[in-house]
Design a protein around this motif. Structure first.
Motif, PDB file in Angstrom:
ATOM      1  N   ALA A  79      12.741  -9.704  -1.912  1.00 45.18           N
ATOM      2  CA  ALA A  79      12.975  -9.242  -3.282  1.00 45.18           C
ATOM      3  C   ALA A  79      13.398  -7.775  -3.334  1.00 45.18           C
ATOM      4  N   GLY A  80      12.721  -6.878  -2.598  1.00 46.96           N
ATOM      5  CA  GLY A  80      13.162  -5.500  -2.501  1.00 46.96           C
ATOM      6  C   GLY A  80      12.655  -4.542  -3.553  1.00 46.96           C
ATOM      7  N   PHE A  81      11.773  -4.976  -4.453  1.00 44.83           N
ATOM      8  CA  PHE A  81      11.162  -4.047  -5.409  1.00 44.83           C
ATOM      9  C   PHE A  81      10.023  -3.307  -4.706  1.00 44.83           C
ATOM     10  N   ASN A  82       9.677  -2.143  -5.227  1.00 44.70           N
ATOM     11  CA  ASN A  82       8.515  -1.449  -4.671  1.00 44.70           C
ATOM     12  C   ASN A  82       7.808  -0.649  -5.757  1.00 44.70           C
ATOM     13  N   SER A  83       6.478  -0.658  -5.704  1.00 40.14           N
ATOM     14  CA  SER A  83       5.669   0.150  -6.614  1.00 40.14           C
ATOM     15  C   SER A  83       4.928   1.243  -5.856  1.00 40.14           C
ATOM     16  N   LEU A  84       5.111   1.282  -4.536  1.00 43.53           N
ATOM     17  CA  LEU A  84       4.604   2.360  -3.694  1.00 43.53           C
ATOM     18  C   LEU A  84       5.786   3.009  -2.986  1.00 43.53           C
ATOM     19  N   ASP A  85       5.630   4.272  -2.623  1.00 45.07           N
ATOM     20  CA  ASP A  85       6.680   4.977  -1.890  1.00 45.07           C
ATOM     21  C   ASP A  85       6.740   4.424  -0.464  1.00 45.07           C
ATOM     22  N   ILE A  86       7.819   3.699  -0.139  1.00 46.18           N
ATOM     23  CA  ILE A  86       7.928   3.054   1.167  1.00 46.18           C
ATOM     24  C   ILE A  86       7.925   4.082   2.296  1.00 46.18           C
ATOM     25  N   GLY A  87       8.546   5.212   2.066  1.00 47.64           N
ATOM     26  CA  GLY A  87       8.601   6.239   3.095  1.00 47.64           C
ATOM     27  C   GLY A  87       7.257   6.860   3.412  1.00 47.64           C
ATOM     28  N   SER A  88       6.269   6.677   2.513  1.00 50.54           N
ATOM     29  CA  SER A  88       4.941   7.251   2.722  1.00 50.54           C
ATOM     30  C   SER A  88       3.944   6.250   3.290  1.00 50.54           C
ATOM     31  N   LEU A  89       4.345   5.016   3.488  1.00 52.43           N
ATOM     32  CA  LEU A  89       3.447   4.011   4.041  1.00 52.43           C
ATOM     33  C   LEU A  89       3.124   4.330   5.496  1.00 52.43           C
ATOM     34  N   VAL A  98      -6.120  -2.794   2.880  1.00 48.76           N
ATOM     35  CA  VAL A  98      -6.971  -2.207   3.922  1.00 48.76           C
ATOM     36  C   VAL A  98      -6.261  -1.057   4.622  1.00 48.76           C
ATOM     37  N   LEU A  99      -4.991  -1.242   4.944  1.00 45.62           N
ATOM     38  CA  LEU A  99      -4.255  -0.236   5.707  1.00 45.62           C
ATOM     39  C   LEU A  99      -3.877   0.986   4.884  1.00 45.62           C
ATOM     40  N   GLU A 100      -3.750   0.830   3.552  1.00 43.69           N
ATOM     41  CA  GLU A 100      -3.292   1.940   2.713  1.00 43.69           C
ATOM     42  C   GLU A 100      -4.379   2.532   1.820  1.00 43.69           C
ATOM     43  N   SER A 101      -5.560   1.964   1.824  1.00 44.70           N
ATOM     44  CA  SER A 101      -6.597   2.411   0.884  1.00 44.70           C
ATOM     45  C   SER A 101      -7.005   3.868   1.101  1.00 44.70           C
ATOM     46  N   ASN A 102      -6.835   4.383   2.326  1.00 46.17           N
ATOM     47  CA  ASN A 102      -7.198   5.776   2.607  1.00 46.17           C
ATOM     48  C   ASN A 102      -5.975   6.684   2.738  1.00 46.17           C
ATOM     49  N   ASN A 103      -4.820   6.171   2.385  1.00 44.84           N
ATOM     50  CA  ASN A 103      -3.586   6.963   2.473  1.00 44.84           C
ATOM     51  C   ASN A 103      -3.398   7.750   1.178  1.00 44.84           C
ATOM     52  N   PRO A 104      -3.522   9.088   1.218  1.00 45.09           N
ATOM     53  CA  PRO A 104      -3.419   9.882  -0.010  1.00 45.09           C
ATOM     54  C   PRO A 104      -2.035   9.860  -0.643  1.00 45.09           C
ATOM     55  N   ALA A 105      -1.045   9.395   0.103  1.00 45.15           N
ATOM     56  CA  ALA A 105       0.315   9.345  -0.437  1.00 45.15           C
ATOM     57  C   ALA A 105       0.626   8.016  -1.115  1.00 45.15           C
ATOM     58  N   ALA A 158      -3.992   7.652  -3.867  1.00 46.36           N
ATOM     59  CA  ALA A 158      -3.582   8.502  -4.990  1.00 46.36           C
ATOM     60  C   ALA A 158      -3.694   7.777  -6.321  1.00 46.36           C
ATOM     61  N   ILE A 159      -3.998   6.467  -6.281  1.00 45.94           N
ATOM     62  CA  ILE A 159      -4.131   5.664  -7.502  1.00 45.94           C
ATOM     63  C   ILE A 159      -5.619   5.528  -7.811  1.00 45.94           C
ATOM     64  N   PRO A 160      -6.093   6.041  -8.939  1.00 46.60           N
ATOM     65  CA  PRO A 160      -7.541   6.078  -9.196  1.00 46.60           C
ATOM     66  C   PRO A 160      -8.185   4.718  -9.440  1.00 46.60           C
ATOM     67  N   ALA A 161      -7.534   3.852 -10.172  1.00 41.68           N
ATOM     68  CA  ALA A 161      -8.162   2.584 -10.567  1.00 41.68           C
ATOM     69  C   ALA A 161      -8.018   1.527  -9.476  1.00 41.68           C
ATOM     70  N   LEU A 162      -9.107   0.808  -9.207  1.00 45.55           N
ATOM     71  CA  LEU A 162      -9.084  -0.257  -8.207  1.00 45.55           C
ATOM     72  C   LEU A 162      -8.121  -1.366  -8.598  1.00 45.55           C
TER      73      LEU A 162
END
Length: 450
Positions: free
Chosen positions: A284-294, A252-259, A263-267
């Protein structure tokens, strides 16, 4: 030979009487120093690194945090990566073993598995029990890691070839199960944001590792004609709730964040990214999104999840899921003006509540002091330094980009926080449990905090 073995066992038993938390801290320090020396050797790196960088990497690996000041895959040779893998395995399984043995030494009980010793109150755990427990912890970990290696190899072998693909699979398997967060890719898992195998296997590993040995044993020994242990219920329920609520909030919080998600087309890929980013703060510390852009709200959600962490007796840190639910139960009891907190129809005793309070207060104090110190040493905004401090104390490994920019003083602050965050929660729980060991006889069940 038998005489020498008995002599060694007696010496270890005497050492265990001294102070288990001291032995834990000393063991971690020795691992860190040995790892630092090995990582500084010429064959460990592609280009020479400073002693401070070697020390930071070794500390992060042993405390299974995952914060790095250098690109792991680019900086270290295969030998260096092997050293990091061994440090992660030793740090993660070492703490898991200590947690189980400490519980037993305080008179705790583990139902089901006959190979574990159920100590009675006031009885010192024998070194044979330590070895026996450690062997079973390692065996279980190796089985889980071995099973997870296969699907990861199906992704990375076609991509990198047999040798490199298998190595990537092994390295990330160990890193994930031990909640370490080290990766061999410069962008963590961002390249695999929509890959269902990576987004299923990696989270499964760090969630299982974070559950803890006792919970895993409780699940394996579950029978339909027998109720689950209270600790198993709390950790499983808490993990499920935090994971699902976290996933929904991040989406919900990131769905409108272009960064990030926008930026990910598929739902489906957006949901995978939300899922991994909601579960990875379990230390765990893994990330698949840019943490600095959250967005800032998402960062606050992640900080709360990092603060809570994983289950007791596992490879993760934080104040623990059981701690959170004990405090929530106590708060709900107070609001209802009742006298006895209850969780899953189980009364929460004073010892458990004191453990929860002690661990939580010390974690809050640690985050405050760490944030204050980083605010002095680093030129960064408050959210960034608070996020970094929470990540370090929770041994999570997520960063908004500050780690690689840390000053020498900042690196020292983070190293201290990683070490304290790894050792302190279980130490506090052990000390509180020791102080109240005389009341253990009245307990039929106990939640394991820390």
């Amino acid at each position: 030979m038998g005489h020498r073995r008995e002599h060694l066992l007696r010496r270890l038993q005497s050492a265990w009487r001294i102070s288990p938390p001291f032995l834990l801290a000393a063991g971690f320090i020795m691992l860190i120093l040995a790892g630092t020396a090995l990582l500084k050797l010429p064959f460990s790196t592609n280009t020479p690194i400073a002693w401070s960088e070697a020390l930071f990497t070794a500390t992060s690996a042993v405390t299974v945090t995952g914060l790095v000041v250098t690109d792991t895959g680019a900086t270290f040779t295969t030998w260096g990566e092997i050293i990091i893998l061994l440090l992660m395995q030793a740090g993660g399984l070492g703490l898991m073993t200590f947690a189980v043995v400490a519980l037993l030494s305080l008179g705790g009980r583990i139902k089901g598995r006959r190979y574990l010793v159920a100590s009675s109150p006031y009885v010192t755990t024998h070194p044979r029990d330590v070895f026996r427990t450690a062997r079973e912890v390692v065996k279980l970990a190796l089985v889980i890691e071995g099973l997870a290696l296969i699907p990861l190899a199906l992704v990375w072998v076609p991509e990198h070839g047999w040798a490199k693909g298998l190595w990537w699979s092994l390295f990330h398997t160990v890193s994930a199960f031990n909640n370490a967060g080290f990766t061999l890719s410069s962008d963590s898992l961002m390249s695999y944001v929509g890959n269902p195998v990576i987004n299923t296997v990696i989270p499964a590993l760090y969630l299982i590792g974070g559950l803890g040995f006792i919970v895993i044993v409780g699940i394996l020994d579950y029978r339909f004609n027998r109720a689950l242990d209270i600790n198993v219920k709390v950790v499983l329920s808490g993990t499920l709730v935090l994971s699902l609520v976290g996933t929904a909030l991040i989406y919900v919080l990131e769905s409108n964040n272009p960064a990030t998600l926008a930026a990910i087309p598929a739902l489906s890929d957006q949901l995978w990214a939300s899922w991994l980013q909601a579960t990875t703060p379990r230390t765990a510390g893994f990330n698949s999104l840019d943490i600095g852009s959250l967005t800032q709200p998402t960062c606050l959600v992640l900080m709360l999840l990092m603060f809570v962490g994983a289950g007791a007796n596992g490879t993760g840190s934080g104040i623990k899921v059981a701690t959170l639910f004990v405090l929530l139960a106590a708060t709900w009891t107070y609001l209802r003006q009742r006298n006895q907190p209850v969780l899953f129809s189980q009364a929460i005793d004073t010892t458990t509540l004191l453990k929860a309070l002690a661990v939580t207060v010390m974690a809050i104090l640690g985050i405050f002091l760490g944030t204050l110190a980083l605010s002095i040493t680093e030129n960064a905004d408050l959210l960034t330094v608070a996020f970094e401090a929470t990540s370090a104390l929770g041994t999570v490994g997520l960063t908004r980009g500050l780690t690689t920019e840390l000053s020498g003083e900042g690196q020292l602050v983070i190293m201290v926080m990683m070490f304290v965050g790894r050792v302190c929660p279980l130490t506090v729980a052990y000390l509180v449990g020791s102080a109240f060991a005389s009341s253990r006889d009245s307990m039929k069940e106990e939640l394991q905090i820390g």
